[in-house]
Scaffold this motif. Sequence first.
Motif, PDB file in Angstrom:
ATOM      1  N   THR A 176       0.837  -1.210   0.000  1.00  0.00           N
ATOM      2  CA  THR A 176       0.000   0.000   0.000  1.00  0.00           C
ATOM      3  C   THR A 176       0.863   1.248   0.000  1.00  0.00           C
ATOM      4  O   THR A 176       0.607   2.192  -0.755  1.00  0.00           O
ATOM      5  N   THR A 225      -7.294  11.199  -3.424  1.00  0.00           N
ATOM      6  CA  THR A 225      -7.716  10.438  -4.602  1.00  0.00           C
ATOM      7  C   THR A 225      -7.066   9.057  -4.670  1.00  0.00           C
ATOM      8  O   THR A 225      -7.174   8.377  -5.696  1.00  0.00           O
ATOM      9  N   PHE A 226      -6.405   8.634  -3.591  1.00  0.00           N
ATOM     10  CA  PHE A 226      -5.802   7.300  -3.581  1.00  0.00           C
ATOM     11  C   PHE A 226      -6.829   6.296  -3.066  1.00  0.00           C
ATOM     12  O   PHE A 226      -7.319   6.411  -1.942  1.00  0.00           O
ATOM     13  N   HIS A 227      -7.132   5.283  -3.886  1.00  0.00           N
ATOM     14  CA  HIS A 227      -8.231   4.368  -3.573  1.00  0.00           C
ATOM     15  C   HIS A 227      -7.790   3.024  -3.024  1.00  0.00           C
ATOM     16  O   HIS A 227      -8.610   2.107  -2.894  1.00  0.00           O
ATOM     17  N   HIS A 258       1.761   7.052  -6.356  1.00  0.00           N
ATOM     18  CA  HIS A 258       0.610   7.915  -6.671  1.00  0.00           C
ATOM     19  C   HIS A 258       0.950   9.383  -6.397  1.00  0.00           C
ATOM     20  O   HIS A 258       0.562  10.271  -7.171  1.00  0.00           O
ATOM     21  N   HIS A 295       2.487   1.833  -3.458  1.00  0.00           N
ATOM     22  CA  HIS A 295       1.516   2.384  -4.414  1.00  0.00           C
ATOM     23  C   HIS A 295       1.150   3.824  -4.060  1.00  0.00           C
ATOM     24  O   HIS A 295       0.952   4.660  -4.952  1.00  0.00           O
ATOM     25  N   MET A 296       1.059   4.114  -2.777  1.00  0.00           N
ATOM     26  CA  MET A 296       0.709   5.463  -2.336  1.00  0.00           C
ATOM     27  C   MET A 296       1.826   6.453  -2.687  1.00  0.00           C
ATOM     28  O   MET A 296       1.561   7.552  -3.187  1.00  0.00           O
ATOM     29  N   LYS A 306      -3.549  14.578  -3.709  1.00  0.00           N
ATOM     30  CA  LYS A 306      -3.255  13.218  -4.173  1.00  0.00           C
ATOM     31  C   LYS A 306      -3.754  12.169  -3.179  1.00  0.00           C
ATOM     32  O   LYS A 306      -4.292  11.120  -3.579  1.00  0.00           O
ATOM     33  N   LEU A 307      -3.560  12.410  -1.893  1.00  0.00           N
ATOM     34  CA  LEU A 307      -4.010  11.448  -0.885  1.00  0.00           C
ATOM     35  C   LEU A 307      -5.535  11.322  -0.890  1.00  0.00           C
ATOM     36  O   LEU A 307      -6.081  10.261  -0.589  1.00  0.00           O
TER      37      LEU A 307
END
Length: 444
Positions: free
Chosen positions: A115, A302-304, A122, A118-119, A299-300
């Motif tokens: 996670t 919109t992180f799914h 992103h 990926h974060m 950005k945070l």
Amino acid sequence: MQKIAILGSGESGFGAAILASKKNYKVFLSDSQNISQPKIDCFKNLNIEYEENQHSFKKIAKASLIVKSPGIPDDAQIVKQLNKRQIPVISEIEFAFQHTKANIIGITGSNGKTTVAHMVYHLLKDELEDVDLAGNMGLSFAKTVAEKKAKHYVLEVSSFQLDGIQKFKPHIAIITSITPDHLDRYQNNFDLYTASKFRIAENQLNTDFLIYNADEEHLCNWLKKHPVKSTCIPISTEKELKFGTYLKDNKIIINLNKKLHIMPISALEVKGKHNTKNAMAASTVAHLLKIRKETIREKLETFHGVEHRLEHVLKINKVNYINDSKATNINATFYALDSVGSDLIWIVGGVDKGNVYEDLLPLVNEKVKAIICLGLDNKKIINAFKSCVEDIYETQSMQECVKIAYHIAQEDDTVLLSPACASFDLFDNYEDRGRQFKEAVHNL
């Protein structure tokens, strides 16, 4: 022409073979099992010599360098023989690192590393030039280096990969957590496993950074006894820090040079205390790389999240189905159980890695109404929970497992796949397990 031998044809070995071929090594790839036809076709196209269903020591020992896939343990007979010959045996991430000058952000830990990787990606991908994501999530670092020329790599790194490094050095390293996992590979010795994780920082200099979870006592004690050269940045959700990243009034605060309010945690798309900490680690990386705080916040929001990690699949007859197949140890499943409401039907089981299931008893007693075991050997699970959960079922296929869950679930229940185990008894990997779960749910 330098000769290189590669052990294993999985993603790591396959990627290493492609990179080695591109760098004009004479490549020999050896796999003790079958090699898939598409990979064989690729090897033939690149004139890479290969063998399957065996390890021919005489052929392998002709190489001056060995790249070992992470799935092959250090005590495997072929590795012991190579060590006796004093032929260097390295990991794929080490080999790839030797062929790139890119800036490396390396993330390891027992939980959260996928996670966080990926974060971080992103947060960085549209803000810095040429950013790529690779590593332990099934994206070979070596293959990426062979095919692209990124200036920044965000890498998820496992302990098995770190065991085979020599010079590998991330500019920014993150240790998300260190809790008992894979102890079967470390002589059931937690200190050996911890030392392996900390190898991510062993080549760092004082111009590099180590971001670490300051809420884990074992991790902090290890760092005190085994100091590193890099600048250490603690992260805590439990205490205010004079230097580091912490929570205050439900806001993320990065306090390195000056206090920097990032965002209220209520704005995070991904929920749960563990995801708050993941966001804190990723935000700290972005801040170190001079990303604007407004951008970090946007950005945070919109992180799914990532596939197979507390992934909502469907709601059927007012019953939620959640895929947490990536939970392959007790600590990961603890977070899952803690973050989901009561009235749970919990799907658990697989290849046990020395789990102490009793650590989950308080949460199971509070939240779980039924357990569905999914594995070939479920004795430990049944013995651990039979006193607090009356309904325990045993299954050996995902279709059967999901059908049972469907029949016993009632309105407002949650069906949670969070296995706490590796997947290799019934599935190819945790991704295969998660995909089969989602497919079975969609077929209900």
